[in-house]
Design a protein around this motif. Structure first.
Motif, PDB file in Angstrom:
ATOM      1  N   VAL A 194      51.030  46.266  19.906  1.00  0.00           N
ATOM      2  CA  VAL A 194      52.139  46.414  20.848  1.00  0.00           C
ATOM      3  C   VAL A 194      53.070  47.510  20.331  1.00  0.00           C
ATOM      4  N   HIS A 195      53.863  48.049  21.222  1.00  0.00           N
ATOM      5  CA  HIS A 195      54.819  49.105  20.863  1.00  0.00           C
ATOM      6  C   HIS A 195      55.780  48.582  19.799  1.00  0.00           C
ATOM      7  N   GLU A 196      56.130  49.432  18.851  1.00  0.00           N
ATOM      8  CA  GLU A 196      57.047  49.015  17.786  1.00  0.00           C
ATOM      9  C   GLU A 196      58.402  48.574  18.332  1.00  0.00           C
ATOM     10  N   TYR A 253      52.561  41.978  34.827  1.00  0.00           N
ATOM     11  CA  TYR A 253      53.268  41.449  33.657  1.00  0.00           C
ATOM     12  C   TYR A 253      54.374  40.486  34.099  1.00  0.00           C
ATOM     13  N   SER A 254      55.103  40.860  35.141  1.00  0.00           N
ATOM     14  CA  SER A 254      56.160  39.989  35.650  1.00  0.00           C
ATOM     15  C   SER A 254      55.575  38.726  36.262  1.00  0.00           C
ATOM     16  N   ALA A 255      54.430  38.862  36.957  1.00  0.00           N
ATOM     17  CA  ALA A 255      53.795  37.690  37.550  1.00  0.00           C
ATOM     18  C   ALA A 255      53.307  36.727  36.478  1.00  0.00           C
ATOM     19  N   VAL A 256      52.693  37.258  35.417  1.00  0.00           N
ATOM     20  CA  VAL A 256      52.206  36.404  34.334  1.00  0.00           C
ATOM     21  C   VAL A 256      53.371  35.790  33.563  1.00  0.00           C
ATOM     22  N   ALA A 257      54.480  36.508  33.448  1.00  0.00           N
ATOM     23  CA  ALA A 257      55.671  35.930  32.810  1.00  0.00           C
ATOM     24  C   ALA A 257      56.133  34.687  33.566  1.00  0.00           C
ATOM     25  N   ALA A 258      55.985  34.698  34.893  1.00  0.00           N
ATOM     26  CA  ALA A 258      56.324  33.508  35.682  1.00  0.00           C
ATOM     27  C   ALA A 258      55.415  32.344  35.302  1.00  0.00           C
ATOM     28  N   GLY A 259      54.138  32.646  35.047  1.00  0.00           N
ATOM     29  CA  GLY A 259      53.224  31.600  34.603  1.00  0.00           C
ATOM     30  C   GLY A 259      53.616  31.042  33.249  1.00  0.00           C
ATOM     31  N   THR A 267      58.197  46.851  31.223  1.00  0.00           N
ATOM     32  CA  THR A 267      59.036  48.038  31.014  1.00  0.00           C
ATOM     33  C   THR A 267      58.311  49.110  30.215  1.00  0.00           C
ATOM     34  N   PHE A 268      57.257  48.709  29.509  1.00  0.00           N
ATOM     35  CA  PHE A 268      56.490  49.678  28.728  1.00  0.00           C
ATOM     36  C   PHE A 268      55.359  50.311  29.543  1.00  0.00           C
ATOM     37  N   TYR A 269      54.985  49.656  30.624  1.00  0.00           N
ATOM     38  CA  TYR A 269      53.881  50.150  31.457  1.00  0.00           C
ATOM     39  C   TYR A 269      54.328  50.197  32.918  1.00  0.00           C
ATOM     40  N   PRO A 270      55.224  51.132  33.251  1.00  0.00           N
ATOM     41  CA  PRO A 270      55.762  51.187  34.617  1.00  0.00           C
ATOM     42  C   PRO A 270      54.698  51.471  35.678  1.00  0.00           C
ATOM     43  N   ASP A 271      53.592  52.120  35.291  1.00  0.00           N
ATOM     44  CA  ASP A 271      52.541  52.405  36.275  1.00  0.00           C
ATOM     45  C   ASP A 271      51.824  51.135  36.735  1.00  0.00           C
ATOM     46  N   ALA A 272      52.066  50.014  36.044  1.00  0.00           N
ATOM     47  CA  ALA A 272      51.446  48.756  36.460  1.00  0.00           C
ATOM     48  C   ALA A 272      51.936  48.314  37.839  1.00  0.00           C
ATOM     49  N   LYS A 273      53.044  48.884  38.284  1.00  0.00           N
ATOM     50  CA  LYS A 273      53.537  48.560  39.630  1.00  0.00           C
ATOM     51  C   LYS A 273      52.602  49.088  40.718  1.00  0.00           C
ATOM     52  N   GLN A 274      51.702  49.986  40.358  1.00  0.00           N
ATOM     53  CA  GLN A 274      50.726  50.511  41.316  1.00  0.00           C
ATOM     54  C   GLN A 274      49.571  49.515  41.438  1.00  0.00           C
ATOM     55  N   ILE A 275      49.865  48.394  42.048  1.00  0.00           N
ATOM     56  CA  ILE A 275      48.910  47.283  42.055  1.00  0.00           C
ATOM     57  C   ILE A 275      47.706  47.545  42.947  1.00  0.00           C
ATOM     58  N   ASP A 276      47.751  48.561  43.790  1.00  0.00           N
ATOM     59  CA  ASP A 276      46.599  48.896  44.628  1.00  0.00           C
ATOM     60  C   ASP A 276      45.633  49.854  43.939  1.00  0.00           C
ATOM     61  N   ASP A 277      45.974  50.282  42.734  1.00  0.00           N
ATOM     62  CA  ASP A 277      45.129  51.190  41.966  1.00  0.00           C
ATOM     63  C   ASP A 277      44.189  50.356  41.085  1.00  0.00           C
ATOM     64  N   PRO A 278      42.872  50.388  41.343  1.00  0.00           N
ATOM     65  CA  PRO A 278      41.939  49.560  40.559  1.00  0.00           C
ATOM     66  C   PRO A 278      42.013  49.831  39.059  1.00  0.00           C
ATOM     67  N   GLU A 279      42.218  51.078  38.673  1.00  0.00           N
ATOM     68  CA  GLU A 279      42.287  51.400  37.254  1.00  0.00           C
ATOM     69  C   GLU A 279      43.522  50.782  36.613  1.00  0.00           C
ATOM     70  N   GLU A 280      44.649  50.820  37.312  1.00  0.00           N
ATOM     71  CA  GLU A 280      45.870  50.211  36.765  1.00  0.00           C
ATOM     72  C   GLU A 280      45.721  48.697  36.674  1.00  0.00           C
ATOM     73  N   ARG A 281      45.065  48.097  37.666  1.00  0.00           N
ATOM     74  CA  ARG A 281      44.845  46.649  37.607  1.00  0.00           C
ATOM     75  C   ARG A 281      43.970  46.295  36.405  1.00  0.00           C
ATOM     76  N   TYR A 282      42.926  47.096  36.177  1.00  0.00           N
ATOM     77  CA  TYR A 282      42.039  46.829  35.044  1.00  0.00           C
ATOM     78  C   TYR A 282      42.796  46.975  33.723  1.00  0.00           C
ATOM     79  N   MET A 283      43.580  48.034  33.593  1.00  0.00           N
ATOM     80  CA  MET A 283      44.318  48.246  32.355  1.00  0.00           C
ATOM     81  C   MET A 283      45.334  47.140  32.124  1.00  0.00           C
ATOM     82  N   SER A 284      45.941  46.639  33.181  1.00  0.00           N
ATOM     83  CA  SER A 284      46.885  45.528  33.035  1.00  0.00           C
ATOM     84  C   SER A 284      46.169  44.278  32.546  1.00  0.00           C
ATOM     85  N   ALA A 285      44.983  44.035  33.087  1.00  0.00           N
ATOM     86  CA  ALA A 285      44.209  42.873  32.647  1.00  0.00           C
ATOM     87  C   ALA A 285      43.870  42.983  31.168  1.00  0.00           C
ATOM     88  N   VAL A 286      43.393  44.144  30.756  1.00  0.00           N
ATOM     89  CA  VAL A 286      43.028  44.361  29.354  1.00  0.00           C
ATOM     90  C   VAL A 286      44.249  44.205  28.453  1.00  0.00           C
TER      91      VAL A 286
END
Length: 466
Positions: free
Chosen positions: A134-136, A270-276, A164-183
């Motif tokens: 994770v980021h320092e 990340y925000s959705a999983v934080a709710a979990g 806040t470290f991965y703002p591109d994760a908001k692009q939830i319709d982008d398959p690559e961003e979804r995959y990177m968020s999962a990883v």
């Protein structure tokens, strides 16, 4: 679509005018009958809206607190038959997965819907292994918590902060961003979990060791001291991997519903999983295994079990770790945990609570009072004993629960966004309050005090820092 019928269209035998795949409902207020289609054993809630006394009415709603009999989605991730004690992920039995698979392979199965090929699994493991750091700045963020901060609260904040470290994760319709968020989520949650433990213990944070497998790496980050490399005993890492598989997903429970509900607003994962994580923080969802340990310690010895069970029958005590909201049979996860207990205790100090637990289970299952009420051991009955044998403190039990459940949350989040009928969650309510009141000037108001407790004041116990 539901159709309206006149009251005289209902057959004399009460079967209704519809087919066997429909439900005929008669509104006794108006005498009208309605035919509601049945699909997959359900009727659509919106089909009730046409049932009304007059055209200007809103229409009939269903009232179902806590969704005890409401299907909120269609899902192909996890199947549960509570009466038969069956749990399957994407069609594979939990017993087979625990025997033949690994957690990371099961996580792939949950997210992508099928078991990976050799090259696919190799790539999947590589990607997760190389995103464990994770980021320092997140490390600095954790250092800002009080020395006695609860690890689950720290994990909750850390997962939310990842957005806040991965703002591109908001692009939830982008398959690559979804995959990177999962990883990133599957890879980094164990790191944040271990950081929260070491912060709570006052130890320096230990970085991931990417030469170890997923479970070994987590145990290394937890317990590494001054040695150059910490390699956990194989029996412990294997048992933990099995526990991770057992907790990976469990259909539409409280935390999964939270992930889907928050995720339906199109927030980043990340925000959705934080709710979990927040939902899992609640003792009714994630704290049961800690309550089991407390109960076993209160029993104290095998000889005290008969008296304890009599107290349970008299409602003077609670039998923790028995019964389940869904399972009305033996929890299949509990059977699997038992198969690994002996291996864990051979590698650790023997826990005397095991004898109490096993005898308690035997006596309860031999007692018709408990079996007639379908009170069978669940996954929490033995998991806490294993965690304790691994020298994991009780306040970390729910944190460890969140590590594998992250894979399930991500799978459910992805499935929701691929479902064409997904809408933002917006339940209805039955309003029970007053209406059309006239504003009363403050000098004319009267009533009992509503504020409880003393006025705000400085704490009696001195605190370190601000």
């Amino acid at each position: 679509m539901a159709t309206e019928q006149t009251s005289d269209a209902t057959a004399a035998d009460g079967a209704g005018a519809g087919t066997t795949e429909s439900l005929t409902v008669t509104d006794n207020r108006t005498g009208k009958s309605y035919e509601l289609p049945i699909e997959d054993g359900t009727v659509k809630g919106m089909d009730l809206r046409q049932i009304k006394v007059s055209e200007d009415e809103f229409g009939l709603m269903s009232y179902d607190p806590a969704f005890t009999n409401t299907a909120s989605c269609r899902s192909s991730v996890t199947y549960i038959d509570g009466d038969a004690g069956i749990l399957e992920h994407r069609g594979y039995s939990i017993a087979q997965l625990c025997e033949k698979s690994t957690f990371l392979e099961t996580a792939y199965l949950l997210i992508f819907g099928e078991l990976p090929t050799g090259p696919q699994l190799e790539r999947w493991i590589f990607d997760i292994t190389h995103h464990t750091y994770v980021h320092e700045d997140l490390k600095s963020f954790f250092e800002g918590f009080r020395y006695d901060a609860h690890p689950m609260g720290m994990l909750l904040a850390g997962v939310g902060a990842l957005s806040t470290f991965y703002p591109d994760a908001k692009q939830i319709d982008d398959p690559e961003e979804r995959y990177m968020s999962a990883v990133r989520l599957i890879a980094k949650v164990p790191t944040l979990a271990a950081f929260s433990y070491r912060h709570n213990m006052g130890f320096p944070y230990a970085y991931p060791d990417n030469e170890l497998n997923f479970s070994e790496n987590f145990l290394s980050m937890m317990f590494k001291k001054t040695e150059a490399k910490h390699v956990p005993k194989e029996a412990l890492s294997k048992a933990l991997d099995v526990l991770f598989i057992l907790h990976a997903d469990h259909e539409q429970n409280c935390s999964t519903n939270a992930v889907r509900g928050v995720g339906s607003a199109d927030v980043d994962p990340y925000s959705a999983v934080a709710a979990g994580v927040a939902a899992l923080y609640g003792p009714l969802h994630g704290g049961a295994n800690e309550a089991v340990l407390k109960m076993l310690r209160e029993i104290g010895a095998v000889d005290n079990i008969p008296g304890f069970l009599e107290k349970v029958k008299a409602r003077e005590a609670k039998l923790m770790g028995f019964g389940h909201r869904v399972y009305k049979n033996y929890d299949p996860r509990a059977r699997i945990i038992q198969q690994h207990m002996d291996e864990v205790f051979e590698a650790t100090e023997y826990n005397p609570l095991v004898e109490i637990a096993r005898e308690l289970e035997k006596r309860a299952l031999d007692d018709e009072y408990f079996t007639s009420r379908k009170l069978y051991p669940n996954v929490d009955f033995y998991s806490g004993i294993i965690y304790e044998a691994m020298e994991i403190p009780a306040n970390m039990f729910t944190v460890i629960f969140a590590i594998p459940r992250t894979a399930g949350w991500v799978a459910q989040w992805m499935e929701m966004h691929e479902d064409p009928v997904t809408k933002i969650a917006r339940p209805r309510q039955i309003y029970t309050g007053a209406r059309e009141l006239d504003y009363v000037p403050i000098d004319d108001r009267d009533g009992p005090d509503k504020i409880v407790g003393p006025p705000a004041r400085r704490p009696k116990r001195p605190r370190r820092g601000a």
